[in-house]
Design a protein around this motif. Structure first.
Motif, PDB file in Angstrom:
ATOM      1  N   GLU A  60       0.576  -1.072  -0.112  1.00 44.60           N
ATOM      2  CA  GLU A  60       0.328  -0.605   0.080  1.00 44.60           C
ATOM      3  C   GLU A  60       1.290   0.900   0.144  1.00 44.60           C
ATOM      4  O   GLU A  60       1.618   0.997   0.735  1.00 44.60           O
ATOM      5  CB  GLU A  60      -1.264  -0.117   1.423  1.00 44.60           C
ATOM      6  CG  GLU A  60      -1.990   0.897   1.358  1.00 44.60           C
ATOM      7  CD  GLU A  60      -3.407   0.930  -0.091  1.00 44.60           C
ATOM      8  OE1 GLU A  60      -3.628   1.883  -0.047  1.00 44.60           O
ATOM      9  OE2 GLU A  60      -2.882  -0.489  -0.038  1.00 44.60           O
ATOM     10  N   SER A 293      -2.089  -4.166  -0.586  1.00 49.08           N
ATOM     11  CA  SER A 293      -3.266  -2.739  -1.317  1.00 49.08           C
ATOM     12  C   SER A 293      -4.127  -3.239  -2.427  1.00 49.08           C
ATOM     13  O   SER A 293      -4.724  -4.798  -1.488  1.00 49.08           O
ATOM     14  CB  SER A 293      -2.211  -2.495  -2.731  1.00 49.08           C
ATOM     15  OG  SER A 293      -1.778  -2.903  -3.914  1.00 49.08           O
ATOM     16  N   HIS A 294      -4.700  -3.170  -3.251  1.00 44.25           N
ATOM     17  CA  HIS A 294      -6.015  -3.050  -3.821  1.00 44.25           C
ATOM     18  C   HIS A 294      -6.928  -3.681  -2.991  1.00 44.25           C
ATOM     19  O   HIS A 294      -7.816  -4.639  -2.893  1.00 44.25           O
ATOM     20  CB  HIS A 294      -6.020  -4.871  -4.411  1.00 44.25           C
ATOM     21  CG  HIS A 294      -5.271  -4.384  -5.467  1.00 44.25           C
ATOM     22  ND1 HIS A 294      -5.450  -4.935  -6.896  1.00 44.25           N
ATOM     23  CD2 HIS A 294      -3.654  -5.291  -5.720  1.00 44.25           C
ATOM     24  CE1 HIS A 294      -3.950  -4.842  -7.744  1.00 44.25           C
ATOM     25  NE2 HIS A 294      -2.809  -5.080  -6.815  1.00 44.25           N
ATOM     26  N   ASP A 299      -6.690   0.223  -7.251  1.00 46.83           N
ATOM     27  CA  ASP A 299      -5.506  -0.933  -7.303  1.00 46.83           C
ATOM     28  C   ASP A 299      -6.122  -1.678  -8.795  1.00 46.83           C
ATOM     29  O   ASP A 299      -7.213  -1.768  -9.008  1.00 46.83           O
ATOM     30  CB  ASP A 299      -5.119  -1.077  -7.410  1.00 46.83           C
ATOM     31  CG  ASP A 299      -4.206  -0.473  -5.761  1.00 46.83           C
ATOM     32  OD1 ASP A 299      -3.035  -0.115  -5.643  1.00 46.83           O
ATOM     33  OD2 ASP A 299      -4.804  -0.073  -5.134  1.00 46.83           O
ATOM     34  N   ARG A 399      -2.409   2.257  -9.888  1.00 45.71           N
ATOM     35  CA  ARG A 399      -2.826   2.239  -8.636  1.00 45.71           C
ATOM     36  C   ARG A 399      -3.220   4.295  -9.152  1.00 45.71           C
ATOM     37  O   ARG A 399      -2.749   5.452 -10.209  1.00 45.71           O
ATOM     38  CB  ARG A 399      -2.106   3.249  -7.414  1.00 45.71           C
ATOM     39  CG  ARG A 399      -1.647   3.816  -6.436  1.00 45.71           C
ATOM     40  CD  ARG A 399      -3.743   3.437  -6.011  1.00 45.71           C
ATOM     41  NE  ARG A 399      -3.308   2.213  -5.189  1.00 45.71           N
ATOM     42  CZ  ARG A 399      -2.762   2.747  -3.486  1.00 45.71           C
ATOM     43  NH1 ARG A 399      -2.823   3.619  -3.328  1.00 45.71           N
ATOM     44  NH2 ARG A 399      -3.254   1.642  -2.870  1.00 45.71           N
TER      45      ARG A 399
END
Length: 402
Positions: A60, A293-294, A299, A399
């Protein structure tokens, strides 16, 4: 009935009963083999057993926002106290930056142009022009000492000056890359004291100005668990295949941008293999297996475009100099950049090099190359929108800005 009247079997059962009632003595039953795996698979959390293309290497935020150990040792100890005090008074994001970050004032130094300044902070030239309207008259006309407002996506850092002592076997280009600089940047730092960078002598001293600590007030926030509210699912389309449809949820804005990019790419590059779309987010966001992340629908992973028999494979496949379709991969990345809404793109450094050289051969200006690419500054230099992060040799990670 006395305990002595109980059979050994009955006595054992009675003891087990009282042990079970004793606080702290109970233990959870061990699940049947495969139970946990089945539960995760049912919720769409596990990857194909043969699929190692989207490992937990993604983070992230930006992976290179922190100083590496080598840089940290160079910093004066007195700065650490100033930095900790500054953290207590950290500035809030500025409205002009959509509250993502405070505004930073960049002072133009010798040899800089608008593209390299934009790349330094991970933004686009048009972002600088929007904050500094006078630049619109002539973006190529900036002067040393001029102050420019910027909303940095890459945290600004204090300059740190040192010297490099030339050793046997050193080349100017290798010295530049070792310090996260281009040869042109290192040459400019010599302020005319070096006439021919190809004729170095052992023991010669070169002036080197590197990025030091993050400027107080611009330290990145620690990663926080995310969620997705009112997300939308990327619809199926003949132009692409979605690897895991249950992980194809994003913010309405992100889904709109993805569809826009794919439509424009399809108009530009007729024919060719279908695009391979990896994970975006789960329906409600939050932690996603295989990623750090995601989590908020901003993303997306997209497979690099290949030639040959691997081109139509559903799973991501590693790119090489022989099978990478440079023209189509660069065309797709260009369309993402053209949205003006990309915060960063993670892509393996070796593939960056191939795309950089391809874009340059197609006539892209040095200004734009400096604006977009981390290459050729080395993987330790946080620069540009397209930056290296491990695990991205078969796909790139986009991103979008929040």
């Amino acid at each position: 009935m006395s305990a002595s009247a109980l059979s050994p079997k009955s006595l054992g059962l009675l003891c087990a009963f009282f042990v079970a009632l004793t606080p702290g003595s109970t233990k959870a039953a061990k699940p049947a083999a495969g139970a946990a795996e089945h539960d995760e698979a049912e919720h769409g959390e596990t990857h194909d057993a043969n699929e190692s293309d989207e490992s937990g290497d993604e983070v992230e935020g930006d992976p290179s926002e922190a100083l590496d150990e080598k840089q940290a040792k160079k910093q004066p100890k007195s700065r650490a106290k100033k930095r900790s005090r500054a953290k207590e008074k950290k500035r809030r994001g500025d409205e002009a930056c959509d509250f993502r970050t405070p505004i930073y004032e960049h002072v133009v130094t010798s040899g800089e142009h608008l593209g390299v300044i934009a790349g330094r902070y991970g933004v686009l030239s048009k972002d600088l022009i929007a904050l500094n309207p006078k630049l619109a008259e002539n973006p190529n006309l900036i002067r040393v000492g001029q102050k420019l407002a910027v909303c940095p996506e890459i945290p600004p850092r204090e300059p740190f000056e040192t010297q490099h002592l030339v050793a046997a076997g050193d080349t100017f280009n290798a010295i530049a890359q070792a310090h996260g600089l281009t040869p042109a940047e290192l040459l400019e730092q010599q302020e005319g004291a070096l006439r021919d960078p190809n004729r170095l002598r052992v023991g010669q001293k070169l002036r080197v100005v590197e990025a030091g600590e993050i400027v107080p007030g611009f330290e990145p926030e620690p990663p926080q668990p995310g969620r997705l509210v009112q997300g939308r699912k990327l619809p199926e389309n003949d132009a692409y295949v979605i690897k895991r449809p249950h992980n194809a949820w994003g913010t309405p804005r992100a889904i709109q941008l993805i569809r826009q990019v794919i439509d424009r790419y399809s108009e530009r590059e007729l024919g060719g293999p279908k695009l391979r779309i990896g994970d975006i987010s789960r329906r409600d966001g939050g932690p996603l297996a295989g990623h750090r992340s995601h989590q908020e629908g901003n993303d997306i992973d997209v497979g690099v475009i290949l030639h040959g028999k691997l081109a139509d494979r559903l799973h991501f496949s590693g790119a090489t100099a022989d099978n990478l379709d440079l023209e189509r991969t660069w065309a797709l990345i260009e369309e993402f950049l053209a949205t003006g809404e990309v915060r960063y793109i993670f892509l393996d450094y070796a593939i960056q090099k191939q795309l950089y050289e391809h874009a340059k051969s197609q006539g892209m200006s040095e200004r734009k190359l400096d604006e977009y690419f981390q290459y050729p500054r080395g993987i330790g230099r946080n620069h540009g929108i397209i930056r290296h992060w491990r695990g991205h040799v078969n796909h790139f990670h986009v991103r979008f800005r929040d």
